[in-house]
Design an enzyme around this catalytic site. Structure first.
Site, PDB file in Angstrom:
ATOM      1  N   SER A 180      58.291  -6.745  -4.660  1.00  0.00           N
ATOM      2  CA  SER A 180      59.381  -6.042  -5.086  1.00  0.00           C
ATOM      3  C   SER A 180      59.620  -5.734  -6.669  1.00  0.00           C
ATOM      4  O   SER A 180      60.439  -5.037  -7.106  1.00  0.00           O
ATOM      5  CB  SER A 180      60.658  -6.366  -4.306  1.00  0.00           C
ATOM      6  OG  SER A 180      60.958  -7.799  -4.947  1.00  0.00           O
TER       7      SER A 180
ATOM      8  N   LYS B 290      65.540 -10.515  -8.937  1.00  0.00           N
ATOM      9  CA  LYS B 290      65.565  -8.971  -9.433  1.00  0.00           C
ATOM     10  C   LYS B 290      65.950  -8.928 -10.862  1.00  0.00           C
ATOM     11  O   LYS B 290      66.134  -9.947 -11.570  1.00  0.00           O
ATOM     12  CB  LYS B 290      66.809  -8.363  -8.482  1.00  0.00           C
ATOM     13  CG  LYS B 290      66.743  -8.431  -7.076  1.00  0.00           C
ATOM     14  CD  LYS B 290      65.462  -7.642  -6.399  1.00  0.00           C
ATOM     15  CE  LYS B 290      65.330  -7.855  -4.903  1.00  0.00           C
ATOM     16  NZ  LYS B 290      64.101  -7.245  -4.582  1.00  0.00           N
TER      17      LYS B 290
END
Length: 245
Positions: free
Chosen positions: A59, A130
């Site tokens: 990701s 993230k």
């Protein structure tokens, strides 16, 4: 035959063997104690200063690759400081990205934490890595005519995105509440991030107090060891108070 001398030699031989065995046992015990102490020191260091973190998914590609071991700086945000736009952070998504697991086995949790803290196992399912795109007060909009995010009215050129990815396939227009963060993965087409939790309690916002630390270094594999390169993508973004005037 000198029987007394023979017994004396036998006694000395026995004493030598006994002393050698005791020395060997002492060495093993000392080695075990040193190993336990070393592991304890590493766990303490990991708990309060720098924690290894195994990247389990793609990701965050190309910035972070599957199998990378990154070093998370837990002292990056001293008391009162908050993450900045562009920072890559690890956070506990309990209550924002995942619901609290009331059925979790409390006896297994410490072992899982120890293994992940040493970078020997994948992190818990509640931990995520993230990039911070919006901080408290920011208005983040997707997207402008050129497919770029706009933060406080300023278009952001996200050069760190995975080749071929756009800023987001799903449009959104959000204002980040104070004390929270809006976070996205660099591989937008493969990242489950704040966008996927717009309809959840909290609206995909991550509370600042849930941030574990900032990813500052790559520790593995050897070819990638070094500091994590920063980004200037948000340098032109205005402060939230001046955004909507």
């Amino acid at each position: 035959m000198d029987t007394q001398a023979e017994h004396s030699e036998r006694d000395r031989s026995s004493e030598t063997r006994t002393g050698s065995e005791e020395g060997s046992r002492f060495s093993r015990v000392r080695g075990a104690v040193a190993g336990v102490a070393g592991t304890a020191a590493l766990l303490l260091f990991s708990a309060f200063v720098v924690q290894p973190f195994l990247i389990p998914s793609g990701s965050m590609e190309p910035t972070l690759q599957v199998g990378d071991r990154v070093l998370v700086n837990k002292l990056a945000y001293p008391s009162g400081a908050e993450p900045r736009r562009g920072d890559v952070v690890v956070f506990d998504g309990t209550g924002s990205f995942v619901r609290e697991d009331l059925d979790a086995n409390p006896l297994a949790a410490p072992a899982r934490w120890a293994a992940s803290s040493l970078g020997l196992a994948e992190p818990p399912d509640t931990d995520f890595v993230k990039r911070v795109v919006g901080v408290g007060g920011d208005r983040v909009v997707c997207c402008d005519a050129r497919g770029r995010l706009r933060v406080n009215g300023v278009p952001v050129d996200e050069t760190y995105l995975h080749p071929g990815d756009t800023a987001s396939e799903a449009p959104f227009d959000i204002v980040v509440p104070q004390g929270t963060l809006w976070v996205l993965g660099d591989h937008r087409s493969r990242s489950s991030d704040s966008r996927d939790h717009l309809g959840s309690p909290g609206g995909g916002m991550v509370p600042v107090e849930r941030v574990i630390g900032r990813v500052d270094w790559l520790g593995w594999p050897p070819a990638r060891i070094g500091g994590l390169e920063g980004t200037g993508a948000f340098d032109g973004v205005r402060a939230p108070g001046r955004a909507h005037g």
